[in-house]
Each structure stands twice: as C-alpha cells, then as structure tokens.
Scaffold this motif. Structure first.
Motif, PDB file in Angstrom:
ATOM      1  N   GLU A  54     -75.056  34.160 -60.005  1.00  0.00           N
ATOM      2  CA  GLU A  54     -75.901  34.443 -58.772  1.00  0.00           C
ATOM      3  C   GLU A  54     -75.761  35.768 -58.680  1.00  0.00           C
ATOM      4  OE1 GLU A  54     -75.464  32.407 -55.069  1.00  0.00           O
ATOM      5  OE2 GLU A  54     -77.673  31.317 -55.520  1.00  0.00           O
ATOM      6  N   HIS A  55     -75.196  36.540 -59.617  1.00  0.00           N
ATOM      7  CA  HIS A  55     -75.517  38.114 -59.562  1.00  0.00           C
ATOM      8  C   HIS A  55     -75.842  38.758 -60.843  1.00  0.00           C
ATOM      9  CE1 HIS A  55     -70.949  37.627 -60.089  1.00  0.00           C
ATOM     10  NE2 HIS A  55     -71.066  38.597 -60.731  1.00  0.00           N
ATOM     11  N   GLY A  56     -76.456  38.253 -61.594  1.00  0.00           N
ATOM     12  CA  GLY A  56     -77.295  38.733 -62.817  1.00  0.00           C
ATOM     13  C   GLY A  56     -76.501  38.652 -64.187  1.00  0.00           C
ATOM     14  N   VAL A  57     -75.377  38.143 -63.997  1.00  0.00           N
ATOM     15  CA  VAL A  57     -74.551  38.620 -65.301  1.00  0.00           C
ATOM     16  C   VAL A  57     -74.616  37.246 -66.380  1.00  0.00           C
ATOM     17  CG1 VAL A  57     -71.968  38.833 -66.050  1.00  0.00           C
ATOM     18  CG2 VAL A  57     -72.847  39.994 -64.086  1.00  0.00           C
ATOM     19  N   CYS A  58     -74.687  36.179 -65.957  1.00  0.00           N
ATOM     20  CA  CYS A  58     -74.533  35.256 -66.807  1.00  0.00           C
ATOM     21  C   CYS A  58     -76.054  34.565 -67.454  1.00  0.00           C
ATOM     22  CB  CYS A  58     -74.013  33.899 -66.109  1.00  0.00           C
ATOM     23  SG  CYS A  58     -75.340  32.909 -65.024  1.00  0.00           S
ATOM     24  N   GLY A  59     -76.936  34.716 -66.803  1.00  0.00           N
ATOM     25  CA  GLY A  59     -78.305  34.716 -67.633  1.00  0.00           C
ATOM     26  C   GLY A  59     -78.701  33.144 -67.347  1.00  0.00           C
ATOM     27  N   ALA A  60     -77.963  32.325 -66.769  1.00  0.00           N
ATOM     28  CA  ALA A  60     -78.518  30.888 -66.660  1.00  0.00           C
ATOM     29  C   ALA A  60     -79.743  30.732 -66.059  1.00  0.00           C
ATOM     30  CB  ALA A  60     -77.229  30.031 -66.011  1.00  0.00           C
ATOM     31  N   CYS A  61     -80.096  31.398 -65.129  1.00  0.00           N
ATOM     32  CA  CYS A  61     -81.379  31.401 -64.039  1.00  0.00           C
ATOM     33  C   CYS A  61     -82.516  32.141 -64.570  1.00  0.00           C
ATOM     34  CB  CYS A  61     -80.921  32.112 -62.631  1.00  0.00           C
ATOM     35  SG  CYS A  61     -80.735  33.559 -62.854  1.00  0.00           S
ATOM     36  N   THR A  62     -82.636  32.590 -66.086  1.00  0.00           N
ATOM     37  CA  THR A  62     -83.631  33.475 -66.456  1.00  0.00           C
ATOM     38  C   THR A  62     -84.830  32.741 -66.690  1.00  0.00           C
ATOM     39  OG1 THR A  62     -81.729  34.726 -67.691  1.00  0.00           O
ATOM     40  CG2 THR A  62     -84.248  34.768 -68.675  1.00  0.00           C
ATOM     41  N   VAL A  63     -85.883  33.255 -66.213  1.00  0.00           N
ATOM     42  CA  VAL A  63     -87.157  32.718 -66.245  1.00  0.00           C
ATOM     43  C   VAL A  63     -88.066  33.766 -66.763  1.00  0.00           C
ATOM     44  CG1 VAL A  63     -87.004  30.951 -64.184  1.00  0.00           C
ATOM     45  CG2 VAL A  63     -87.733  33.385 -63.895  1.00  0.00           C
ATOM     46  N   ALA A  64     -89.464  33.712 -66.913  1.00  0.00           N
ATOM     47  CA  ALA A  64     -90.362  34.615 -67.271  1.00  0.00           C
ATOM     48  C   ALA A  64     -91.378  35.017 -65.868  1.00  0.00           C
ATOM     49  CB  ALA A  64     -91.156  34.042 -68.536  1.00  0.00           C
ATOM     50  N   ILE A  65     -91.358  36.069 -65.669  1.00  0.00           N
ATOM     51  CA  ILE A  65     -92.263  36.637 -64.680  1.00  0.00           C
ATOM     52  C   ILE A  65     -93.469  37.740 -65.256  1.00  0.00           C
ATOM     53  CG2 ILE A  65     -92.676  37.705 -62.564  1.00  0.00           C
ATOM     54  CD1 ILE A  65     -89.716  36.990 -61.902  1.00  0.00           C
ATOM     55  N   ASP A  66     -94.512  37.298 -65.148  1.00  0.00           N
ATOM     56  CA  ASP A  66     -95.671  37.773 -65.898  1.00  0.00           C
ATOM     57  C   ASP A  66     -95.364  38.129 -67.429  1.00  0.00           C
ATOM     58  OD1 ASP A  66     -97.253  37.773 -63.562  1.00  0.00           O
ATOM     59  OD2 ASP A  66     -96.530  39.625 -62.956  1.00  0.00           O
ATOM     60  N   GLY A  67     -94.700  36.988 -67.996  1.00  0.00           N
ATOM     61  CA  GLY A  67     -94.384  37.249 -69.282  1.00  0.00           C
ATOM     62  C   GLY A  67     -93.094  37.821 -69.635  1.00  0.00           C
ATOM     63  N   GLU A  68     -92.445  38.521 -68.793  1.00  0.00           N
ATOM     64  CA  GLU A  68     -91.339  39.115 -69.230  1.00  0.00           C
ATOM     65  C   GLU A  68     -90.100  38.569 -68.738  1.00  0.00           C
ATOM     66  OE1 GLU A  68     -90.993  42.150 -70.853  1.00  0.00           O
ATOM     67  OE2 GLU A  68     -93.261  42.426 -71.127  1.00  0.00           O
ATOM     68  N   PRO A  69     -88.983  38.312 -69.202  1.00  0.00           N
ATOM     69  CA  PRO A  69     -87.697  37.594 -68.777  1.00  0.00           C
ATOM     70  C   PRO A  69     -87.111  38.387 -67.522  1.00  0.00           C
ATOM     71  CG  PRO A  69     -87.149  39.188 -70.556  1.00  0.00           C
ATOM     72  CD  PRO A  69     -88.556  39.108 -70.697  1.00  0.00           C
ATOM     73  N   ALA A  70     -86.650  37.436 -66.506  1.00  0.00           N
ATOM     74  CA  ALA A  70     -86.234  38.161 -65.480  1.00  0.00           C
ATOM     75  C   ALA A  70     -85.121  37.151 -64.946  1.00  0.00           C
ATOM     76  CB  ALA A  70     -87.133  38.351 -64.427  1.00  0.00           C
ATOM     77  N   ARG A  71     -83.906  37.569 -64.212  1.00  0.00           N
ATOM     78  CA  ARG A  71     -83.051  36.680 -63.780  1.00  0.00           C
ATOM     79  C   ARG A  71     -83.589  36.307 -62.276  1.00  0.00           C
ATOM     80  NH1 ARG A  71     -80.367  37.330 -68.100  1.00  0.00           N
ATOM     81  NH2 ARG A  71     -78.305  38.713 -68.116  1.00  0.00           N
ATOM     82  N   ALA A  72     -83.892  35.014 -62.279  1.00  0.00           N
ATOM     83  CA  ALA A  72     -84.391  34.274 -60.881  1.00  0.00           C
ATOM     84  C   ALA A  72     -83.505  34.797 -59.666  1.00  0.00           C
ATOM     85  CB  ALA A  72     -84.549  33.087 -61.148  1.00  0.00           C
ATOM     86  N   CYS A  73     -82.246  34.725 -60.105  1.00  0.00           N
ATOM     87  CA  CYS A  73     -81.367  34.904 -58.972  1.00  0.00           C
ATOM     88  C   CYS A  73     -81.142  36.634 -58.436  1.00  0.00           C
ATOM     89  CB  CYS A  73     -79.919  34.518 -59.398  1.00  0.00           C
ATOM     90  SG  CYS A  73     -78.911  35.802 -60.343  1.00  0.00           S
ATOM     91  N   LEU A  74     -81.964  37.494 -59.305  1.00  0.00           N
ATOM     92  CA  LEU A  74     -82.021  38.635 -58.796  1.00  0.00           C
ATOM     93  C   LEU A  74     -83.521  39.043 -58.110  1.00  0.00           C
ATOM     94  CD1 LEU A  74     -79.932  40.777 -61.235  1.00  0.00           C
ATOM     95  CD2 LEU A  74     -79.236  39.544 -59.013  1.00  0.00           C
ATOM     96  N   THR A  75     -84.059  37.913 -58.197  1.00  0.00           N
ATOM     97  CA  THR A  75     -85.671  38.199 -57.807  1.00  0.00           C
ATOM     98  C   THR A  75     -85.836  37.467 -56.569  1.00  0.00           C
ATOM     99  OG1 THR A  75     -86.431  37.857 -60.030  1.00  0.00           O
ATOM    100  CG2 THR A  75     -87.814  37.510 -58.578  1.00  0.00           C
ATOM    101  N   LEU A  76     -86.446  38.176 -55.507  1.00  0.00           N
ATOM    102  CA  LEU A  76     -86.638  37.637 -54.167  1.00  0.00           C
ATOM    103  C   LEU A  76     -87.928  36.773 -54.445  1.00  0.00           C
ATOM    104  CD1 LEU A  76     -86.064  40.581 -51.835  1.00  0.00           C
ATOM    105  CD2 LEU A  76     -84.371  38.713 -52.431  1.00  0.00           C
ATOM    106  N   ALA A  77     -87.958  35.351 -53.865  1.00  0.00           N
ATOM    107  CA  ALA A  77     -88.992  34.523 -53.910  1.00  0.00           C
ATOM    108  C   ALA A  77     -90.339  35.470 -53.296  1.00  0.00           C
ATOM    109  CB  ALA A  77     -88.832  33.380 -53.335  1.00  0.00           C
ATOM    110  N   VAL A  78     -90.418  35.984 -52.384  1.00  0.00           N
ATOM    111  CA  VAL A  78     -91.390  36.580 -51.721  1.00  0.00           C
ATOM    112  C   VAL A  78     -92.013  37.717 -52.737  1.00  0.00           C
ATOM    113  CG1 VAL A  78     -90.983  36.344 -49.603  1.00  0.00           C
ATOM    114  CG2 VAL A  78     -90.018  38.272 -50.480  1.00  0.00           C
ATOM    115  N   ALA A  79     -91.220  38.402 -53.656  1.00  0.00           N
ATOM    116  CA  ALA A  79     -91.771  39.242 -54.465  1.00  0.00           C
ATOM    117  C   ALA A  79     -92.630  38.797 -55.628  1.00  0.00           C
ATOM    118  CB  ALA A  79     -90.534  40.004 -55.212  1.00  0.00           C
TER     119      ALA A  79
END
Lengths: 279, 174
Positions: free
Chosen positions: B49-74
């Motif tokens: 939950e601070h962007g280091v481990c990568g377990a939460c990675t998803v794709a946003i608009d085709g680019e990889p992103a840490r979901a734990c470093l992304t606000l849902a509203v964004a």
C-alpha cells in the motif's frame, strides 16, 4: 494504511487550480502523478484538507522547446519524456537518468515536475535539473516567476515554492555543442532511491558535478578542467563539504567514498564525450 | 468541476475491463479499495500500500499503474483493466496466464496479478520486447517465492506466443 480525509478538486484549467491553492494556502496540496504524494498520504505523513489534481489540465500536458530549453509542464509523465523521439540527443543527461527513477510502472504515472516539487534529496530528476542549471517555473494567481534550480531546492523536501504557487513547468537546457553529459548512481536495488547519485556536465572550459543523496538537497560544484591529483583533491573536498550522514543504507564514510569514485567516473565520462563531439 | 466533499461519497464512472462501471467512493478512497470493496473485484491484490511491491498493478488507459497510488476519483472516465480481463472465458487461461502455469511462475500467487498486468500492458505496446526489457518490467514487482527466473521465462515465452511464434512444448523449470 489509508489516507486521512480530504476534499478533492479535479481542476479543469490552470486558473481553477491556482484559485484553489490561493484560497486554501498550506491546507491544499497539488497532486499530479501521485507517485510521491500518495505514499505520504497513505502513511499519513501529510494530511492536506484539499487535493488539487492538475492532470486534466490540457495546457499542462505537452513539453515545448523555448530558448534552448525543453520546457516540461506539470502534467508530463516521466514515461512520456523518456519515450520522446531523439530524447538522447536533446537531453542526454535525462535520457541516462530517467531509467533509474522508480520502475516502468511508476514512471507511467509520475511526472517530472512532481518529483521536483517533492524535492527528495536522493531523487534523480532534481539532481539533473541542478546539474543542467535548469529553471523552475512557478505560477500563482497573482504572478509568475522563474527560479534557478540551485536556488529552488532549500532543504530536505523543502523548496522555494510558496503555498499559493504551482510548479507549472521545469526548463531543461538542451544539449549544448561540445558538451558531454554523464550520470551514475549506486543504490541497493535498481529503482530504489540512490545512496549516492552523480551527474556531470563538461565542456571545453569547465566541469560541473552535481551530487544527490548526500546533502539535504542536490548540490553542484563547478571547477575548471581538472585531472589527476587536482581532481582527486577537489572531489575529496566536495565529499567532506557535503556533510554525509549515516543511516540504515550506508555509513558516512561509504557515502564520501561514493562521491569520490562516482564523481570521478561521471566527470571522466562526460569529458571524454565532450572531447569526442569537439573532435 | 465542483469540489468533492471529503465526508461524502461520490459516484465515479469509468470503463472496467471493457464494461461501464460505477462506484461510490470518498475522495480518499484508493483504486484498490474501490475495485475490491466497492465492486467486488478481488483479483487486484493489496500488498504494501505504498507503491513498492507491485501486487496491485492494473492498467489505466493502457499504461501500468499502482492501484494503491491511484485515487479512485482520479480514474473518472478512464479505461481500467484488471487481472479479471485476462482469461478469454471462465475455465480458460489467457496466453500470459498459461505461460505462467507452464513455467511454475507462481507459488503463493499473491504477486501474480500485478505482474501479469504489468506484462500485459507492456507487451500490448511492445510485442517485440527483449528478455532484458521484460526483466526490467518484472523488476517493478516483489515476489518472495519464485526467485524470478521462472517468471522471466514465462514472460519471454508468452511474448513469443503472442507474436505467433511456435514454442517448445517441454516446460523449462528455469
């Protein structure tokens, strides 16, 4: 952990963002890619009352060339700059350093200006900005000003930015003729913050070395062209002047040794490149 | 846009694995929690939950992103892709998943969803990615079981399969 509560404003224009930070002062924080700020929110190291998201502001998206510099606005993600065609020709130092900034996954979100505003003393982008003698473009609702990188970084995560100002862009000087550039860092793992990072810029008259990870901010020195023991002495003096501290990652002595060795390596590499392009 | 009040829940609308999705979140809600708690999509894992481990990675608009470093509203209006999108149909594995299985590229499986999504996003843009590039992509993830070698082998093989090349049938245990 989860962030504490905050209000959220997705600014549609620069004016809307600037009005919000003017009204809320140090209660508000700007968020761009979120790769530095959101970890701090999650760990509750910062608890802003309002987050102002600037990533939907169209005018802050695309870098432009201006007076011998690439002006990179607040919304440009690190991966976008690294994928720019000919980036190694126009900004060789950034092209060398950006692959060390986090990982593919964080560079896809993180911005250059965000890293500069965050001002971690080990971060590569602030180091490159200082090495290149770049500028930070600040804007508030009332005024715009440009600050030299050397003057922008004040201390650990402390900058010259006022609470009502946005880091609107950074100006990165483009490759100059007859000039060599080099970057190197040592960290525990690739993608971690550097224990020591060094960036060198060398032309026919002068050598400039910037060091990150040792002092409380990226710090540069200028010398005439030195080699041999004169260079050893200069690097040794710099290594002591930076006031290296000891932490879980490295001893002060190891940091000083890295300044001397990495410093020499990047200066020699940049000098060699400068000679080649003068050739 | 209006300012979103900290103590209220706000509806956000985005595309999730190709279908429209709506979820109500506070401004502080992380994308990980919006996916898992708001939408029941528990394939995306939460590790550090601070962007280091990568377990939460998803794709946003085709680019990889840490979901734990992304606000849902964004992610309002964005296209989000999660590990649930990889299998072509229930009971069948996608190309990356099948390669991971052949190579024993997971043991506990906690990190796997994130690694798959990083590789999926990367190979969509760069089908000719080299072993070195794929190794660097995987370097953005922590796996404490495998030692990474079988993950790299699976990624290299999946890339070849996606390019339409034939592969050896014998699984390598790296």
């Amino acid at each position: 952990m989860k962030p504490a509560r905050f209000d959220y404003l997705r600014a549609a224009s620069l004016d809307e963002a600037l009005a919000a930070i003017a009204r809320h002062g140090d209660e508000a924080r700007i968020v761009a890619g979120g790769q530095s700020l959101v970890p701090m929110l999650n760990m509750r190291l910062t608890k802003p009352g309002l987050l102002v998201d600037v990533m939907r502001i169209e005018t802050l998206r695309t870098p432009r060339r201006e007076n011998g510099a690439l002006v990179v606005p607040a919304g440009t993600r690190q991966a976008i700059l690294l994928d720019r065609p000919h980036v190694a020709d126009e900004l060789p130092l950034l092209a060398a350093a950006l692959p060390f900034v986090g990982h593919v996954q964080t560079r896809a979100r993180g911005t250059l200006c965000g890293s500069v505003a965050h001002a971690d003393p080990s971060a590569e982008i602030p180091l490159c900005l200082v090495a290149l003698e770049g500028e930070v473009h600040l804007r508030s609702a009332k005024r715009a000003r440009r600050v030299r990188a050397d003057d922008f970084f004040v201390g650990m995560m402390v900058t010259d930015r006022a609470h009502d100002e946005l880091v609107e862009a950074i100006g990165l000087p483009l490759r100059a003729p007859g000039t060599g550039y080099a970057f190197a860092e040592v960290g525990r793992r690739h993608g971690d913050f550097a224990i020591v990072a060094c960036a060198a810029v060398v032309d026919g008259r002068r050598m400039r070395l910037a060091v990150g990870g040792v002092a409380d901010r990226p710090t540069a020195r200028d010398w005439p062209l030195l080699d041999g023991t004169a260079l050893d002495d200069a690097l040794n003096a710099l290594a002591w002047d930076l006031g290296a501290g000891e932490d879980i990652h490295a001893t002060a002595r190891y940091r000083r040794d890295l300044v001397r060795r990495l410093g020499r390596r990047v200066l020699e590499q940049a000098a060699e490149e400068a000679r080649r392009c003068q050739g | 846009m209006p300012r979103l009040d900290a103590v209220r829940r706000h509806e956000i609308v985005f595309s999730l694995n190709g279908a429209p999705a709506r979820v109500e979140v506070e401004p502080r809600t992380l994308l990980t929690d919006a996916l898992r708690h708001g939408l029941g999509m528990t394939g995306t894992h939460v590790g550090c939950e601070h962007g280091v481990c990568g377990a939460c990675t998803v794709a946003i608009d085709g680019e990889p992103a840490r979901a734990c470093l992304t606000l849902a509203v964004a992610v309002e209006g964005c296209e989000v892709r999660t590990v649930e999108a990889l299998a072509p149909e229930p009971g069948r594995l996608g190309v990356l998943q099948a390669a991971f299985r052949r190579h024993h590229a997971l043991q506990c499986g906690f990190c796997t969803a994130g690694i798959l999504m990083s590789l999926d996003a990367y190979l969509r843009c760069r089908p000719h990615a080299t072993r070195a590039e794929l190794t660097e992509v995987i370097g953005g993830h922590l796996c404490r079981c495998t030692g990474y070698a079988p993950i790299i082998a699976a990624a290299v093989e999946a890339a070849a399969v996606l390019r339409g090349e034939s592969i050896e049938e014998t699984p390598s245990h790296a």
